[in-house]
Every structure is written in structure tokens, then in C-alpha cells.
Design a protein around this motif. Structure first.
Motif, PDB file in Angstrom:
ATOM      1  N   GLU A   1       0.840  -1.195   0.000  1.00 58.73           N
ATOM      2  CA  GLU A   1       0.000   0.000   0.000  1.00 58.73           C
ATOM      3  C   GLU A   1       0.877   1.247   0.000  1.00 58.73           C
ATOM      4  OE1 GLU A   1      -3.256   2.141   3.003  1.00 58.73           O
ATOM      5  OE2 GLU A   1      -2.798   0.004   3.181  1.00 58.73           O
ATOM      6  N   ALA A   2       0.527   2.186  -0.874  1.00 60.63           N
ATOM      7  CA  ALA A   2       1.169   3.504  -0.882  1.00 60.63           C
ATOM      8  C   ALA A   2       0.198   4.479  -0.226  1.00 60.63           C
ATOM      9  CB  ALA A   2       1.502   3.943  -2.307  1.00 60.63           C
ATOM     10  N   GLY A   3       0.611   5.075   0.879  1.00 62.43           N
ATOM     11  CA  GLY A   3      -0.273   5.949   1.645  1.00 62.43           C
ATOM     12  C   GLY A   3      -0.683   7.197   0.890  1.00 62.43           C
ATOM     13  N   PRO A   4      -1.642   7.952   1.442  1.00 60.15           N
ATOM     14  CA  PRO A   4      -2.104   9.177   0.787  1.00 60.15           C
ATOM     15  C   PRO A   4      -0.956  10.163   0.576  1.00 60.15           C
ATOM     16  CG  PRO A   4      -3.565   8.567   2.597  1.00 60.15           C
ATOM     17  CD  PRO A   4      -2.368   7.684   2.697  1.00 60.15           C
ATOM     18  N   ARG A   5      -0.791  10.553  -0.682  1.00 60.20           N
ATOM     19  CA  ARG A   5       0.249  11.491  -1.089  1.00 60.20           C
ATOM     20  C   ARG A   5       1.632  11.044  -0.562  1.00 60.20           C
ATOM     21  NH1 ARG A   5      -4.125  15.036   0.230  1.00 60.20           N
ATOM     22  NH2 ARG A   5      -4.984  15.995  -1.643  1.00 60.20           N
ATOM     23  N   ARG A   6       1.887   9.766  -0.699  1.00 60.91           N
ATOM     24  CA  ARG A   6       3.155   9.192  -0.254  1.00 60.91           C
ATOM     25  C   ARG A   6       3.789   8.388  -1.385  1.00 60.91           C
ATOM     26  NH1 ARG A   6       2.347  12.345   3.076  1.00 60.91           N
ATOM     27  NH2 ARG A   6       2.401  12.157   5.358  1.00 60.91           N
ATOM     28  N   LYS A   7       5.046   8.049  -1.176  1.00 61.64           N
ATOM     29  CA  LYS A   7       5.791   7.248  -2.144  1.00 61.64           C
ATOM     30  C   LYS A   7       6.227   5.951  -1.453  1.00 61.64           C
ATOM     31  CE  LYS A   7       8.569   9.422  -4.866  1.00 61.64           C
ATOM     32  NZ  LYS A   7       9.738  10.182  -5.364  1.00 61.64           N
ATOM     33  N   ARG A   8       5.914   4.840  -2.081  1.00 58.50           N
ATOM     34  CA  ARG A   8       6.275   3.537  -1.516  1.00 58.50           C
ATOM     35  C   ARG A   8       7.460   2.973  -2.308  1.00 58.50           C
ATOM     36  NH1 ARG A   8       3.768  -0.952   0.973  1.00 58.50           N
ATOM     37  NH2 ARG A   8       5.412  -2.508   1.228  1.00 58.50           N
ATOM     38  N   ARG A   9       8.536   2.673  -1.597  1.00 60.35           N
ATOM     39  CA  ARG A   9       9.730   2.111  -2.224  1.00 60.35           C
ATOM     40  C   ARG A   9       9.821   0.618  -1.922  1.00 60.35           C
ATOM     41  NH1 ARG A   9      13.267   6.272  -3.731  1.00 60.35           N
ATOM     42  NH2 ARG A   9      12.719   8.313  -2.847  1.00 60.35           N
ATOM     43  N   MET A  10      10.315  -0.125  -2.884  1.00 62.98           N
ATOM     44  CA  MET A  10      10.494  -1.563  -2.690  1.00 62.98           C
ATOM     45  C   MET A  10      11.601  -2.079  -3.610  1.00 62.98           C
ATOM     46  SD  MET A  10       7.227  -3.230  -4.671  1.00 62.98           S
ATOM     47  CE  MET A  10       6.034  -2.179  -3.869  1.00 62.98           C
ATOM     48  N   ASP A  11      12.195  -3.185  -3.208  1.00 63.30           N
ATOM     49  CA  ASP A  11      13.206  -3.856  -4.015  1.00 63.30           C
ATOM     50  C   ASP A  11      12.615  -5.134  -4.577  1.00 63.30           C
ATOM     51  OD1 ASP A  11      15.162  -1.959  -3.559  1.00 63.30           O
ATOM     52  OD2 ASP A  11      15.959  -2.991  -1.793  1.00 63.30           O
ATOM     53  N   VAL A  12      12.764  -5.298  -5.878  1.00 56.63           N
ATOM     54  CA  VAL A  12      12.293  -6.506  -6.556  1.00 56.63           C
ATOM     55  C   VAL A  12      13.525  -7.315  -6.951  1.00 56.63           C
ATOM     56  CG1 VAL A  12      10.970  -7.443  -8.473  1.00 56.63           C
ATOM     57  CG2 VAL A  12      10.268  -5.286  -7.408  1.00 56.63           C
ATOM     58  N   VAL A  13      13.592  -8.547  -6.457  1.00 60.19           N
ATOM     59  CA  VAL A  13      14.748  -9.408  -6.710  1.00 60.19           C
ATOM     60  C   VAL A  13      14.371 -10.426  -7.778  1.00 60.19           C
ATOM     61  CG1 VAL A  13      16.402 -11.012  -5.703  1.00 60.19           C
ATOM     62  CG2 VAL A  13      15.517  -9.111  -4.331  1.00 60.19           C
ATOM     63  N   VAL A  14      15.149 -10.433  -8.864  1.00 61.54           N
ATOM     64  CA  VAL A  14      14.887 -11.334  -9.986  1.00 61.54           C
ATOM     65  C   VAL A  14      16.109 -12.233 -10.184  1.00 61.54           C
ATOM     66  CG1 VAL A  14      14.274 -11.505 -12.420  1.00 61.54           C
ATOM     67  CG2 VAL A  14      13.484  -9.546 -11.084  1.00 61.54           C
ATOM     68  N   ASP A  15      15.866 -13.533 -10.216  1.00 59.04           N
ATOM     69  CA  ASP A  15      16.926 -14.491 -10.533  1.00 59.04           C
ATOM     70  C   ASP A  15      16.991 -14.684 -12.036  1.00 59.04           C
ATOM     71  OD1 ASP A  15      17.693 -14.954  -7.905  1.00 59.04           O
ATOM     72  OD2 ASP A  15      16.207 -16.540  -7.617  1.00 59.04           O
TER      73      ASP A  15
END
Length: 224
Positions: A139-153
Motif C-alpha cells: 500500500e502507498a499511503g495518501p500522497r506518499r511514495k512507496r519504495r520496494m526492491d524486486v529481486v529477480v533471478d
């Protein structure tokens, strides 16, 4: 004889009835109509002002709080680990994988949260899918930025199976492309809500020797 004369004597006239005529006050029609008209004008004016305030407030809310804007996805960084062990020796690469870590961010410009499902990501080389992965829902909060790392083999056996691998390995540059797809919904109220699918496609080249990512270029897409 005297009695006869008395009988023939005319009767006295009856007392005339006194009739009282009440003087009626004239009905103030003009004044009454004027007051009623003023009341109607005041009532209509107040109603119109109230409707105008409601309309302006509703319009302001629709353009600000209730206006659903498009979320955006961005690729912030790309890192690939294991290139130091990569070679053009097919036998030595059996069961060996590279690890690509893509740092992405999802920007939500809305006054309500952007809840998204499990994200999907993949890496292509020479038109072939050489790696794919899934990122957890969030979930990305109201007027927020959600960061995440996607790991691909990245499966190296698929890499070397592409006809151009040997020439790219000799040149020391491996051109790759990656994509990420996120599906979610912005829900302002039970009635005001919209679903989105945000996607990003990026192309870049990996320098075998320095393991540096070069010539990164991305295109973002959005569908409802």
C-alpha cells in the motif's frame, strides 16, 4: 259613541328600526402582496445562495479531495550480482544464476491510499524471458511514495541459449530489458474509486568488466 271614536283613532306609528352600518376598513391588498413578495424573494435568495455554496463546495471537493489522480511507477536503481563468475563456458554455468535487484518506487498523489496486489517483474534478453519474480502486495499511503526492491533471478542457461550471447560476451556488454507491473485501486469512498495498472519497461546494458549499468532508458505506461 266615545268608545267607537277611540277605536277609530289611528294607531301610533311603529318606532323605526335603527340600523347600524359598520364601516369596514379597506383590505390592505397592496401592502400584503408587497410583504409576501419580499418574503418570497428572501426565501428564494437564501435557497439560491445555499445551493450555490453546496455546488461550489462539491466542485472544489471533486477537483481536490475526490479527484482520483494516476499513480506513477519509477525505476530508481538496478544492480546485478554474479557477473564476476559469468563466462562463455556453458558447462561451467549449469545451475548458475545471476541476481538482479531493481529498486522501484510507486508514487500516490491521491488523498486516499493506493492498495496494490502482488507485483510482477521480469527480465528479457534477445527477446527471451531469462528471469521473472513477484513482489508482495502493499500500500502507498495518501500522497506518499512507496519504495520496494524486486529481486529477480536471471537463469544463465537461458542467457547462453540466446544466439547472440557469445558475441555480446566477447564485446563485454550485455543488453537487457526489464519490466514491472503493479495492479491496484484508489478508493476515496464506496462510490468514488478507480482501479489502475501501472507498468514500466526499461532497457539498459551491463558492462561485464566494471559491472556498471549503462544507457538506462525507461518508459511508463498506465491502464485503467
Amino acid at each position: 259613541m266615545a268608545e267607537r271614536r277611540e277605536q277609530e283613532k289611528p294607531l301610533a306609528p311603529a318606532t323605526p328600526a335603527i340600523v347600524f352600518v359598520e364601516k369596514l376598513t379597506p383590505f390592505p391588498a397592496a401592502e400584503f402582496i408587497s410583504r409576501r413578495r419580499k418574503r418570497c424573494l428572501k426565501c428564494c435568495g437564501c435557497s439560491a445562495a445555499l445551493l450555490l455554496i453546496i455546488a461550489v463546495t462539491t466542485l472544489a471537493l471533486m477537483l481536490t479531495v475526490f479527484h482520483v489522480k494516476d499513480p506513477a511507477i519509477k525505476l530508481n536503481s538496478v544492480n546485478i550480482h554474479g557477473f564476476d563468475k559469468l563466462s562463455n563456458n556453458t558447462n561451467a554455468l549449469a545451475g548458475f544464476n545471476l541476481t538482479l535487484v531493481a529498486g522501484i518506487s510507486i508514487k500516490n498523489p491521491n488523498a486516499a491510499s493506493f492498495k496494490f496486489d502482488e507485483a510482477t517483474a521480469g527480465v528479457h534478453y534477445g527477446g527471451a524471458l531469462v528471469g521473472e519474480a513477484r513482489a508482495p502486495a502493499g500500500e502507498a499511503g495518501p500522497r506518499r511514495k512507496r519504495r520496494m526492491d524486486v529481486v529477480v533471478d536471471i537463469m544463465v542457461d537461458r542467457l547462453v541459449g540466446v544466439s547472440r550471447f557469445e558475441s555480446d560476451y566477447a564485446a563485454g556488454i550485455l543488453p537487457l530489458s526489464a519490466f514491472a507491473r503493479v495492479k491496484g485501486v484508489v478508493k476515496i469512498t464506496e462510490v468514488i474509486k478507480r482501479s489502475f495498472v501501472v507498468k514500466i519497461n526499461c532497457s539498459f546494458s551491463v558492462d561485464f568488466r566494471s559491472q556498471v549499468i549503462r544507457d538506462r532508458s525507461c518508459m511508463r505506461d498506465l491502464s485503467l
